[in-house]
Design a protein around this motif. Sequence first.
Motif, PDB file in Angstrom:
ATOM      1  N   ALA A 119       1.174  -7.873  -5.155  1.00  0.00           N
ATOM      2  CA  ALA A 119       0.122  -8.194  -6.113  1.00  0.00           C
ATOM      3  C   ALA A 119      -0.991  -7.154  -6.069  1.00  0.00           C
ATOM      4  CB  ALA A 119      -0.444  -9.586  -5.812  1.00  0.00           C
ATOM      5  N   LEU A 120      -1.350  -6.702  -4.875  1.00  0.00           N
ATOM      6  CA  LEU A 120      -2.393  -5.686  -4.737  1.00  0.00           C
ATOM      7  C   LEU A 120      -1.955  -4.356  -5.345  1.00  0.00           C
ATOM      8  CD1 LEU A 120      -3.662  -6.458  -1.123  1.00  0.00           C
ATOM      9  CD2 LEU A 120      -4.874  -6.866  -3.272  1.00  0.00           C
ATOM     10  N   LEU A 121      -0.680  -4.004  -5.165  1.00  0.00           N
ATOM     11  CA  LEU A 121      -0.164  -2.775  -5.766  1.00  0.00           C
ATOM     12  C   LEU A 121      -0.211  -2.850  -7.292  1.00  0.00           C
ATOM     13  CD1 LEU A 121       2.895  -2.073  -3.419  1.00  0.00           C
ATOM     14  CD2 LEU A 121       0.809  -0.704  -3.599  1.00  0.00           C
ATOM     15  N   LEU A 122       0.125  -4.008  -7.835  1.00  0.00           N
ATOM     16  CA  LEU A 122       0.059  -4.182  -9.284  1.00  0.00           C
ATOM     17  C   LEU A 122      -1.388  -4.103  -9.769  1.00  0.00           C
ATOM     18  CD1 LEU A 122       2.695  -7.037  -9.764  1.00  0.00           C
ATOM     19  CD2 LEU A 122       2.922  -4.637 -10.420  1.00  0.00           C
ATOM     20  N   LEU A 123      -2.309  -4.627  -8.982  1.00  0.00           N
ATOM     21  CA  LEU A 123      -3.726  -4.534  -9.337  1.00  0.00           C
ATOM     22  C   LEU A 123      -4.179  -3.083  -9.345  1.00  0.00           C
ATOM     23  CD1 LEU A 123      -6.462  -5.833  -9.908  1.00  0.00           C
ATOM     24  CD2 LEU A 123      -6.785  -6.071  -7.426  1.00  0.00           C
ATOM     25  N   LEU A 124      -3.741  -2.308  -8.344  1.00  0.00           N
ATOM     26  CA  LEU A 124      -4.077  -0.886  -8.318  1.00  0.00           C
ATOM     27  C   LEU A 124      -3.473  -0.159  -9.520  1.00  0.00           C
ATOM     28  CD1 LEU A 124      -3.742   0.140  -4.552  1.00  0.00           C
ATOM     29  CD2 LEU A 124      -5.836  -0.090  -5.902  1.00  0.00           C
ATOM     30  N   ALA A 125      -2.284  -0.582  -9.929  1.00  0.00           N
ATOM     31  CA  ALA A 125      -1.654   0.033 -11.100  1.00  0.00           C
ATOM     32  C   ALA A 125      -2.498  -0.199 -12.346  1.00  0.00           C
ATOM     33  CB  ALA A 125      -0.246  -0.543 -11.296  1.00  0.00           C
ATOM     34  N   SER A 173      -3.230   7.608   5.441  1.00  0.00           N
ATOM     35  CA  SER A 173      -3.087   6.236   5.917  1.00  0.00           C
ATOM     36  C   SER A 173      -4.250   5.300   5.606  1.00  0.00           C
ATOM     37  CB  SER A 173      -2.887   6.243   7.444  1.00  0.00           C
ATOM     38  OG  SER A 173      -4.009   6.853   8.088  1.00  0.00           O
ATOM     39  N   VAL A 174      -5.381   5.818   5.161  1.00  0.00           N
ATOM     40  CA  VAL A 174      -6.553   4.964   4.974  1.00  0.00           C
ATOM     41  C   VAL A 174      -6.885   4.725   3.513  1.00  0.00           C
ATOM     42  CG1 VAL A 174      -9.013   4.683   5.504  1.00  0.00           C
ATOM     43  CG2 VAL A 174      -7.487   5.692   7.210  1.00  0.00           C
ATOM     44  N   ASN A 175      -6.575   5.690   2.626  1.00  0.00           N
ATOM     45  CA  ASN A 175      -6.891   5.458   1.215  1.00  0.00           C
ATOM     46  C   ASN A 175      -6.102   4.243   0.725  1.00  0.00           C
ATOM     47  OD1 ASN A 175      -4.727   6.215  -1.006  1.00  0.00           O
ATOM     48  ND2 ASN A 175      -4.433   7.697   0.633  1.00  0.00           N
ATOM     49  N   PRO A 176      -6.699   3.425  -0.151  1.00  0.00           N
ATOM     50  CA  PRO A 176      -6.125   2.108  -0.483  1.00  0.00           C
ATOM     51  C   PRO A 176      -4.656   2.122  -0.874  1.00  0.00           C
ATOM     52  CG  PRO A 176      -8.319   2.303  -1.416  1.00  0.00           C
ATOM     53  CD  PRO A 176      -7.973   3.654  -0.848  1.00  0.00           C
ATOM     54  N   LYS A 177      -4.254   3.067  -1.731  1.00  0.00           N
ATOM     55  CA  LYS A 177      -2.865   3.083  -2.187  1.00  0.00           C
ATOM     56  C   LYS A 177      -1.901   3.323  -1.036  1.00  0.00           C
ATOM     57  CE  LYS A 177      -0.582   6.460  -3.496  1.00  0.00           C
ATOM     58  NZ  LYS A 177       0.522   7.328  -2.970  1.00  0.00           N
ATOM     59  N   ASN A 178      -2.145   4.353  -0.238  1.00  0.00           N
ATOM     60  CA  ASN A 178      -1.248   4.641   0.870  1.00  0.00           C
ATOM     61  C   ASN A 178      -1.309   3.576   1.952  1.00  0.00           C
ATOM     62  OD1 ASN A 178      -0.398   6.968  -0.362  1.00  0.00           O
ATOM     63  ND2 ASN A 178      -0.822   8.310   1.362  1.00  0.00           N
ATOM     64  N   GLN A 203      -6.402   1.862 -16.354  1.00  0.00           N
ATOM     65  CA  GLN A 203      -7.691   1.700 -17.012  1.00  0.00           C
ATOM     66  C   GLN A 203      -8.607   2.899 -16.759  1.00  0.00           C
ATOM     67  OE1 GLN A 203      -8.993  -2.065 -15.369  1.00  0.00           O
ATOM     68  NE2 GLN A 203      -8.139  -3.232 -17.092  1.00  0.00           N
ATOM     69  N   GLY A 204      -8.423   3.577 -15.616  1.00  0.00           N
ATOM     70  CA  GLY A 204      -9.286   4.695 -15.276  1.00  0.00           C
ATOM     71  C   GLY A 204      -8.779   6.037 -15.765  1.00  0.00           C
ATOM     72  N   ARG A 205      -7.699   6.022 -16.553  1.00  0.00           N
ATOM     73  CA  ARG A 205      -7.150   7.293 -17.041  1.00  0.00           C
ATOM     74  C   ARG A 205      -8.129   7.941 -18.031  1.00  0.00           C
ATOM     75  NH1 ARG A 205      -5.400   3.423 -20.328  1.00  0.00           N
ATOM     76  NH2 ARG A 205      -4.887   3.871 -22.507  1.00  0.00           N
ATOM     77  N   PRO A 206      -8.174   9.263 -18.070  1.00  0.00           N
ATOM     78  CA  PRO A 206      -9.078   9.938 -19.011  1.00  0.00           C
ATOM     79  C   PRO A 206      -8.618   9.740 -20.452  1.00  0.00           C
ATOM     80  CG  PRO A 206      -7.658  11.535 -17.929  1.00  0.00           C
ATOM     81  CD  PRO A 206      -7.433  10.216 -17.232  1.00  0.00           C
ATOM     82  N   ALA A 207      -9.559   9.696 -21.361  1.00  0.00           N
ATOM     83  CA  ALA A 207      -9.223   9.572 -22.778  1.00  0.00           C
ATOM     84  C   ALA A 207      -8.541  10.842 -23.254  1.00  0.00           C
ATOM     85  CB  ALA A 207     -10.489   9.317 -23.596  1.00  0.00           C
ATOM     86  N   GLU A 208      -7.820  10.732 -24.358  1.00  0.00           N
ATOM     87  CA  GLU A 208      -7.103  11.892 -24.891  1.00  0.00           C
ATOM     88  C   GLU A 208      -8.082  13.035 -25.178  1.00  0.00           C
ATOM     89  OE1 GLU A 208      -3.986  12.989 -28.521  1.00  0.00           O
ATOM     90  OE2 GLU A 208      -4.717  10.939 -28.239  1.00  0.00           O
ATOM     91  N   ILE A 263       1.221   8.958 -13.410  1.00  0.00           N
ATOM     92  CA  ILE A 263       2.122   8.953 -12.246  1.00  0.00           C
ATOM     93  C   ILE A 263       1.859   7.734 -11.373  1.00  0.00           C
ATOM     94  CG2 ILE A 263       2.721  10.139 -10.098  1.00  0.00           C
ATOM     95  CD1 ILE A 263       2.068  12.773 -11.546  1.00  0.00           C
ATOM     96  N   MET A 264       0.586   7.508 -11.028  1.00  0.00           N
ATOM     97  CA  MET A 264       0.250   6.416 -10.125  1.00  0.00           C
ATOM     98  C   MET A 264       0.503   5.060 -10.763  1.00  0.00           C
ATOM     99  SD  MET A 264      -0.281   8.065  -7.561  1.00  0.00           S
ATOM    100  CE  MET A 264      -0.292   6.509  -6.689  1.00  0.00           C
ATOM    101  N   THR A 265       0.244   4.927 -12.054  1.00  0.00           N
ATOM    102  CA  THR A 265       0.474   3.645 -12.718  1.00  0.00           C
ATOM    103  C   THR A 265       1.951   3.270 -12.665  1.00  0.00           C
ATOM    104  OG1 THR A 265      -1.394   3.980 -14.227  1.00  0.00           O
ATOM    105  CG2 THR A 265       0.286   2.388 -14.890  1.00  0.00           C
ATOM    106  N   ILE A 266       2.810   4.226 -12.977  1.00  0.00           N
ATOM    107  CA  ILE A 266       4.255   3.954 -12.963  1.00  0.00           C
ATOM    108  C   ILE A 266       4.732   3.615 -11.554  1.00  0.00           C
ATOM    109  CG2 ILE A 266       6.537   4.956 -13.319  1.00  0.00           C
ATOM    110  CD1 ILE A 266       5.312   6.629 -15.586  1.00  0.00           C
ATOM    111  N   LEU A 267       4.350   4.432 -10.579  1.00  0.00           N
ATOM    112  CA  LEU A 267       4.804   4.212  -9.206  1.00  0.00           C
ATOM    113  C   LEU A 267       4.312   2.881  -8.658  1.00  0.00           C
ATOM    114  CD1 LEU A 267       4.391   7.749  -7.596  1.00  0.00           C
ATOM    115  CD2 LEU A 267       6.515   6.499  -7.938  1.00  0.00           C
ATOM    116  N   LEU A 268       3.025   2.600  -8.839  1.00  0.00           N
ATOM    117  CA  LEU A 268       2.461   1.367  -8.299  1.00  0.00           C
ATOM    118  C   LEU A 268       3.063   0.138  -8.969  1.00  0.00           C
ATOM    119  CD1 LEU A 268      -1.280   2.467  -8.014  1.00  0.00           C
ATOM    120  CD2 LEU A 268       0.316   2.067  -6.132  1.00  0.00           C
TER     121      LEU A 268
END
Length: 222
Positions: free
Chosen positions: A83-89, A129-134, A94-99, A202-207
Amino acid sequence: MEEAIGQSLPIAVGVLVSPLPIVALVLMLVSRRAGSNGIAFVLGWLVGIFVLGSLVALLADGAGSGGEDPPLWAALLKLVLGALLLLLAVRSWQGRPAEGETAPVPKWMASIDAFNAFKAFGVGVLLGSVNPKNLLLVVSAGATIATATSETNEQIIAVAVFTVVASLGVLVPLGIYLLAGESAARLLEGIKAWMIANNAVIMTILLTVLGVKMVGDGVGSF
């Protein structure tokens, strides 16, 4: 042991395709202390992942994992981590830069040129090892390994394999630099630019993929 390695490898892919650490390493490899800082960063990354993964696997095993029937807490942990990984996704998307906008780079990266080997090692540990995603992914891998085997030696070997695979994303750029030296600068800059531009996607798909996997594993453990 094969089961532990096999189940943890998909999670390792999520760690290895990490744009931020790769960008940080590339910046180090084109800085004044490229060789020493690049090696120190990768060593810190390896140590951070291996130590955290080993601790989680050993603690989870001591709490009752590794049997034929995984304990209830292990299933619940996978559900929470998923659930946390999906939240990070969602947050990544949402934080992606606009076109047309340029993706932002963390401000601390501007000081990388002044890093010494000690700072580079510390940043490697933190990003590995400390950043939230990893942190979520390595904890997920440790718990997965612990539920797949109860043998300590097998757990350590599985964590070591996980660490190596999860580190390919930083080992490859370092290898390019060590083999090609300064002539690799253009290639490394290209890797950095692509990673920055496509970080959110990349991160959205992986997460999302890994989050769904963890939730599915948790549900399947009941």
